[in-house]
Motif scaffolding. Structure first.
Motif, PDB file in Angstrom:
ATOM      1  N   SER A 162       0.832  -1.202   0.000  1.00 26.56           N
ATOM      2  CA  SER A 162       0.000   0.000   0.000  1.00 26.56           C
ATOM      3  C   SER A 162       0.864   1.249   0.000  1.00 26.56           C
ATOM      4  N   PHE A 165       2.009   1.548  -3.670  1.00 24.22           N
ATOM      5  CA  PHE A 165       0.932   1.916  -4.589  1.00 24.22           C
ATOM      6  C   PHE A 165       0.457   3.336  -4.361  1.00 24.22           C
ATOM      7  N   ARG A 166       0.487   3.793  -3.088  1.00 20.62           N
ATOM      8  CA  ARG A 166      -0.009   5.140  -2.791  1.00 20.62           C
ATOM      9  C   ARG A 166       0.818   6.179  -3.525  1.00 20.62           C
ATOM     10  N   PHE A 168       3.044   5.702  -6.035  1.00 22.30           N
ATOM     11  CA  PHE A 168       2.993   5.490  -7.487  1.00 22.30           C
ATOM     12  C   PHE A 168       1.677   6.016  -8.052  1.00 22.30           C
ATOM     13  N   GLY A 169       0.558   5.694  -7.382  1.00 19.71           N
ATOM     14  CA  GLY A 169      -0.752   6.091  -7.887  1.00 19.71           C
ATOM     15  C   GLY A 169      -0.922   7.590  -7.935  1.00 19.71           C
TER      16      GLY A 169
ATOM     17  N   MET B  59      -3.789   7.576   4.478  1.00 18.61           N
ATOM     18  CA  MET B  59      -4.257   6.208   4.690  1.00 18.61           C
ATOM     19  C   MET B  59      -5.606   6.003   4.015  1.00 18.61           C
ATOM     20  N   GLU B  61      -6.798   7.473   1.585  1.00 18.22           N
ATOM     21  CA  GLU B  61      -6.728   7.561   0.139  1.00 18.22           C
ATOM     22  C   GLU B  61      -6.361   6.229  -0.509  1.00 18.22           C
ATOM     23  N   SER B  62      -5.807   5.294   0.273  1.00 22.76           N
ATOM     24  CA  SER B  62      -5.318   4.031  -0.304  1.00 22.76           C
ATOM     25  C   SER B  62      -6.362   3.355  -1.170  1.00 22.76           C
ATOM     26  N   ILE B  65      -6.706   4.850  -4.427  1.00 20.31           N
ATOM     27  CA  ILE B  65      -5.527   4.582  -5.257  1.00 20.31           C
ATOM     28  C   ILE B  65      -5.601   3.165  -5.815  1.00 20.31           C
ATOM     29  N   TYR B  66      -6.065   2.200  -4.999  1.00 20.21           N
ATOM     30  CA  TYR B  66      -6.190   0.828  -5.503  1.00 20.21           C
ATOM     31  C   TYR B  66      -7.141   0.793  -6.692  1.00 20.21           C
ATOM     32  N   PHE B  68      -7.815   3.186  -8.678  1.00 16.04           N
ATOM     33  CA  PHE B  68      -7.170   3.850  -9.803  1.00 16.04           C
ATOM     34  C   PHE B  68      -6.192   2.908 -10.499  1.00 16.04           C
ATOM     35  N   VAL B  69      -5.460   2.120  -9.691  1.00 15.23           N
ATOM     36  CA  VAL B  69      -4.505   1.180 -10.287  1.00 15.23           C
ATOM     37  C   VAL B  69      -5.244   0.123 -11.102  1.00 15.23           C
ATOM     38  N   LEU B  72      -6.230   1.703 -14.293  1.00 16.18           N
ATOM     39  CA  LEU B  72      -5.058   1.847 -15.177  1.00 16.18           C
ATOM     40  C   LEU B  72      -4.722   0.528 -15.853  1.00 16.18           C
TER      41      LEU B  72
END
Lengths: 245, 84
Positions: A162, A165-166, A168-169, B59, B61-62, B65-66, B68-69, B72
């Motif tokens: 995490s 990824f945080r 990088f994202g 935290m 935001e994780s 972000i997941y 978003f990944v 992508l």
């Protein structure tokens, strides 16, 4: 639109072990290392006990900032961590800010952020084993009840993932949005007939000014905040790993 | 034809994945609101409050972000196209 959807470009290939590909990220990373080396040599040359030059004051401010942050977050026992945290901060901030001069941000490559996260993970595991002993470290996965074992293993793996990824994202998200906006503004200015061609350069009037506003958020703010958060999370995780009984 | 269906469904999936952005949005807004409340009550604790808020917001935001990944990967590194 070419730079999205593809990883960093391969700059050259070292012809050993079947060809090692050296990407943009590595070249930019080494460039930053050299730049930081020269900058620190320049900042710390000719130091006086009572500072006379501005550059010594700047260097002292940065060192004081890192020392105070480490002392407040981790406690005085972990002051030996200050150089590592300073390295993370400088490298991550500069790695994100290179996008201001048109290069590919270094932290928009998952390899970079995963490497840093794995370094933090090694530190966390080292401190857990150091405080609890190897048996205690293994036993902590079965706490509070042995049924929790898979969940504990999952959360142990999720920590570095995490973190990686945080960062990088955030950076690559900004990069994708900025590139999409550039493409859209380019088509808009061709539609409005405000795009000129000066030899090899294409000038699209609509592409001026508007991306700069977004760049303040995505490049300056997001890059610096994510570097700070990565450093803070490293400190919090390591000090909490050392505290566990 | 098969490729078109896979590509279209992947695009829809990427869009659906980004619905996850709602969660962090609400959560972060709530966290920042509470921080402002506590700063208004105790202005001298501003530094501590802001630092803790940034960590908490990062935290929260994780999950975004997941998502978003995932979006992508669906758009630029589609794993389903290779299976055709």
């Amino acid at each position: 639109m070419d730079s999205i959807g593809q990883g960093p470009k391969v700059v050259f290939t070292i012809p050993i072990f079947g060809g090692i590909e050296v990407t943009e990220t590595i070249v930019i990373g080494w460039g930053i290392i050299v730049a930081v080396l020269l900058l620190s040599l320049w900042l710390t040359s000719d130091l006086k006990k009572i500072p006379e030059k501005k550059r010594q004051i700047v260097a002292e401010m940065f060192v004081d900032f890192v020392n105070n942050t480490v002392k407040n977050t981790m406690g005085p026992a972990f002051m030996s961590f200050a150089p590592y945290i300073a390295m993370l901060l400088v490298y991550a901030v500069l790695g994100a800010l290179v996008s201001l001069i048109g290069l590919r941000p270094m932290t928009a490559d998952f390899n970079t952020t995963l490497t840093w996260a794995l370094m933090t993970f090694v530190l966390i595991t080292y401190f857990k084993i150091k405080t609890n002993g190897f048996g205690g470290y293994l036993k902590s996965f079965a706490a509070p009840i042995p049924v929790m074992l898979p969940l504990n293993l999952l959360s142990e793996v999720a920590t570095p993932l995490s973190m990686a990824f945080r960062m990088f994202g955030n950076v690559s998200g900004g990069m994708v949005i900025t590139t999409l906006l550039y493409g859209a503004l380019g088509s808009l200015s061709r539609l409005l007939h405000v795009s000129f061609s000066l030899g090899v350069f294409d000038i699209n009037l609509a592409q001026m000014f508007i991306p700069a506003m977004l760049s303040i958020y995505f490049d300056l703010f997001s890059g610096c905040i994510q570097a700070y958060i990565f450093a803070t999370l490293t400190m919090v995780y390591v000090s909490s790993a050392a505290e566990e009984s | 034809m098969e490729k078109a269906i896979v590509l279209g469904c992947s695009a829809i999936g990427a869009g659906l994945a980004m619905i996850a952005g709602i969660g962090p949005g609400i959560g972060e807004g709530y966290a920042v609101g509470k921080t402002i409340e506590s700063i208004a009550r105790q202005p001298e604790a501003k530094g501590d409050c802001t630092r803790t808020m940034f960590i908490g917001v990062a935290m929260a935001e994780s999950t975004g972000i997941y998502a978003f990944v995932v979006a992508l990967i669906l758009m630029f590194a589609n794993p389903f196209l290779k299976k055709l």
